[in-house]
Design a protein around this motif. Structure first.
Motif, PDB file in Angstrom:
ATOM      1  N   LYS A  19       8.932   6.055  -2.600  1.00  0.00           N
ATOM      2  CA  LYS A  19       8.689   7.449  -2.989  1.00  0.00           C
ATOM      3  C   LYS A  19       9.929   8.301  -2.738  1.00  0.00           C
ATOM      4  N   SER A  20      10.662   8.009  -1.647  1.00  0.00           N
ATOM      5  CA  SER A  20      11.874   8.776  -1.358  1.00  0.00           C
ATOM      6  C   SER A  20      12.944   8.506  -2.411  1.00  0.00           C
ATOM      7  N   PHE A  21      13.030   7.260  -2.905  1.00  0.00           N
ATOM      8  CA  PHE A  21      13.992   6.942  -3.946  1.00  0.00           C
ATOM      9  C   PHE A  21      13.654   7.695  -5.237  1.00  0.00           C
TER      10      PHE A  21
ATOM     11  N   MET B 258      14.330  -3.670  -9.289  1.00  0.00           N
ATOM     12  CA  MET B 258      13.979  -3.379  -7.903  1.00  0.00           C
ATOM     13  C   MET B 258      13.795  -1.882  -7.669  1.00  0.00           C
ATOM     14  N   LEU B 259      14.695  -1.073  -8.242  1.00  0.00           N
ATOM     15  CA  LEU B 259      14.632   0.381  -8.111  1.00  0.00           C
ATOM     16  C   LEU B 259      15.008   0.988  -9.456  1.00  0.00           C
TER      17      LEU B 259
ATOM     18  N   GLU C 265       0.829  -1.206   0.000  1.00  0.00           N
ATOM     19  CA  GLU C 265       0.000   0.000   0.000  1.00  0.00           C
ATOM     20  C   GLU C 265       0.867   1.260   0.000  1.00  0.00           C
ATOM     21  N   ASN C 266       2.105   1.155   0.503  1.00  0.00           N
ATOM     22  CA  ASN C 266       3.103   2.222   0.413  1.00  0.00           C
ATOM     23  C   ASN C 266       4.440   1.515   0.251  1.00  0.00           C
ATOM     24  N   THR C 267       4.786   1.190  -0.979  1.00  0.00           N
ATOM     25  CA  THR C 267       5.867   0.265  -1.248  1.00  0.00           C
ATOM     26  C   THR C 267       7.186   0.738  -0.636  1.00  0.00           C
ATOM     27  N   HIS C 268       7.882  -0.209   0.046  1.00  0.00           N
ATOM     28  CA  HIS C 268       9.131   0.074   0.720  1.00  0.00           C
ATOM     29  C   HIS C 268      10.245  -0.840   0.211  1.00  0.00           C
TER      30      HIS C 268
ATOM     31  N   LEU D  54       8.829   2.347 -13.803  1.00  0.00           N
ATOM     32  CA  LEU D  54       9.418   1.008 -13.680  1.00  0.00           C
ATOM     33  C   LEU D  54       9.488   0.524 -12.246  1.00  0.00           C
ATOM     34  N   MET D  55       9.071   1.365 -11.293  1.00  0.00           N
ATOM     35  CA  MET D  55       9.092   0.958  -9.891  1.00  0.00           C
ATOM     36  C   MET D  55       8.005  -0.095  -9.642  1.00  0.00           C
TER      37      MET D  55
END
Length: 473
Positions: free
Chosen positions: A175-177, A202-203, A147-150, A209-210
């Motif tokens: 989101k920070s990334f 992955m990042l 729900e808030n991908t980490h 692409l996330m």
């Protein structure tokens, strides 16, 4: 002075070779220069490496250090798990490090989060816990919390008896990334792809692409990757390869992240670099000539200033080749027998343990080599330099009184403080503390060393970067 004359001729020869090389470069086409310079720059993209360290390696090291905390192990090994105490610690860590922390307890079968509700660890509902528990790995990285991908780093925790207690970990919102990658892309123009061992992205600096929910984009799904030869796609060996994305050419550089079993692909657009080098080529060549000539003049004057014979031993010496304590003790006895007086100087690198913990052992080794090389180059011919401990050096000064030894140590202290930091961390400020003792009568080195060590500890207690002396009563 033979070594000096040899070095002098070598510098002249080096300057001539550089000039010939620059003239030769003029005959190459701009496109060839762009390709070669781009490949070289991709190999040494320090801003990219700094970003990787800050966003990935630093959280990993933070989690690894914190996972060894006795407080954490005691909380997870308690007979009755106290959620309130766990949340108190997690919240404190979250405020201190600006990261999301969690504890997944084997005893309570609960996951406690610093930034969200607790989650029961139930098979077939929270699959990651049971999947990674079965792996023979001390740490695992993953993408989760849909729900808030980490981005998560999960570290296994064991008690003193080797009993598995669960996981401790750190998380960062994707989101920070995205925000950091966008800022970096605007500044440097590079795109990122962080790919795991099966090709899942992955990042990425491309927000599209996330990962969303449990749906990862695989490298094989990218149109430009599909155009590559089959052997390249199978091995995913893209280093120094030109690819076309949206009718624009990119040069790919490849960096292995062994801590995560990931590969980072850096995609650099070539069009802007071609234009920049076309306009600045002549200026670059002239500037390079001026810089090389300036360096030559500086080295020339330094050689005339110092005029020291350089031996192969001095040129090749490193921290691992310094005299050990046994050989230092023999030198000490020889000096007393021949000169009747010796000053001993102990040199300690300030905050060395913190440097190792913060920047890693490779940086610590570079700091040791840098300071050892400086001390060796600056010592007098009759002095002897050795290794005293993991972060300390010893200098024996024969026929040197204690007050003269203090003056010598002050000069060395100032010199260390002006040394540049390691190439990968040039901002690192290096300092050293000094402890001095002296004897003019036959006595064991251990007695003189004990007083020098007391003086060194006093210098550290008083704030580091100091010279202290303690004479034998």
């Amino acid at each position: 002075m033979n070594a000096f004359r040899t070095l002098h001729r070598s510098v002249l020869l080096l300057f001539a070779i550089v000039v010939v090389a620059i003239v030769t470069l003029v005959h190459f086409s701009v496109s060839t220069i762009v390709a070669e310079q781009s490949r070289a720059q991709q190999q040494s993209l320090s801003p990219a490496f700094s970003l990787i360290v800050e966003q990935l390696i630093k959280p990993l090291h933070t989690a690894e250090v914190l996972s060894k905390s006795p407080e954490l192990v005691d909380l997870m090994d308690a007979e009755t798990i106290d959620p309130q105490q766990i949340h108190s610690m997690l919240n404190r860590l979250g405020e201190d490090f600006d990261l999301a922390f969690f504890i997944a307890s084997e005893k309570a079968r609960m996951q406690y989060n610093s930034d969200g509700p607790d989650i029961p660890l139930i098979k077939n509902k929270v699959n990651w816990y049971f999947k990674y528990k079965a792996l023979d790995k001390p740490a695992v990285t993953d993408i989760g919390k849909w729900e808030n991908t980490h981005f998560y780093i999960d570290i296994k925790i064991f008690n003193d008896d080797g009993e598995f207690l669960g996981f401790f970990g750190v998380g960062k919102s994707l989101k920070s990334f995205v925000s950091v990658f966008e800022s970096y892309k605007l500044q440097y123009g590079y795109d990122f792809l962080f790919v795991n061992d099966v090709g899942d992205i992955m990042l990425s600096s491309d927000a599209d692409l996330m990962a969303e929910s449990s749906d990862f984009t695989n490298l094989s799904e990218l149109p430009w990757f599909a155009t590559l030869p089959d052997d390249v796609k199978d091995q995913r060996n893209l280093n120094n390869r030109l690819v076309t994305i949206n009718q624009q050419e990119y040069l790919v550089a490849e960096v292995k992240l062994n801590q995560f079993d990931w590969t980072v692909f850096l995609l650099s657009p070539l069009d802007k670099r071609k234009a920049d080098i076309s306009h600045a080529f002549v200026i670059s060549v002239v500037t390079l000539l001026v810089v090389v000539f300036s360096l030559f003049m500086m080295i020339y004057h330094l050689l005339h200033y110092f005029r020291r014979d350089l031996s192969p031993e001095a040129a090749g010496r490193s921290v691992n080749r310094l005299l050990d304590q046994n050989r230092i003790e023999k030198q000490f006895d020889d000096f007393l027998a021949a000169h009747h007086s010796v000053s001993m100087v102990l040199v300690g690198i300030d905050n060395f343990a913190s440097i190792n913990d913060t920047y890693g052992r490779n940086t610590g080794d570079n700091v040791l080599d840098s300071i050892a090389a400086y001390l060796f180059a600056d010592k007098r011919n009759k002095d002897v330099l050795g290794r005293w401990s993991s972060e300390e050096f010893v200098i024996l000064l024969p026929d040197t009184g204690p007050h003269e030894a203090v003056d010598i140590a002050q000069n060395l202290r100032h010199g260390i403080a002006t040394l540049a930091g390691p190439s990968n961390h040039p901002q690192l400020q290096l300092t050293g503390s000094f402890g001095i003792s002296f004897t003019a009568s036959p006595r064991p080195m251990s007695e003189v060393a004990a007083n020098a060590e007391d003086a060194l500890y006093q210098a550290r207690r008083d704030g580091n970067n100091l010279v202290k002396m303690q004479l034998i009563e």
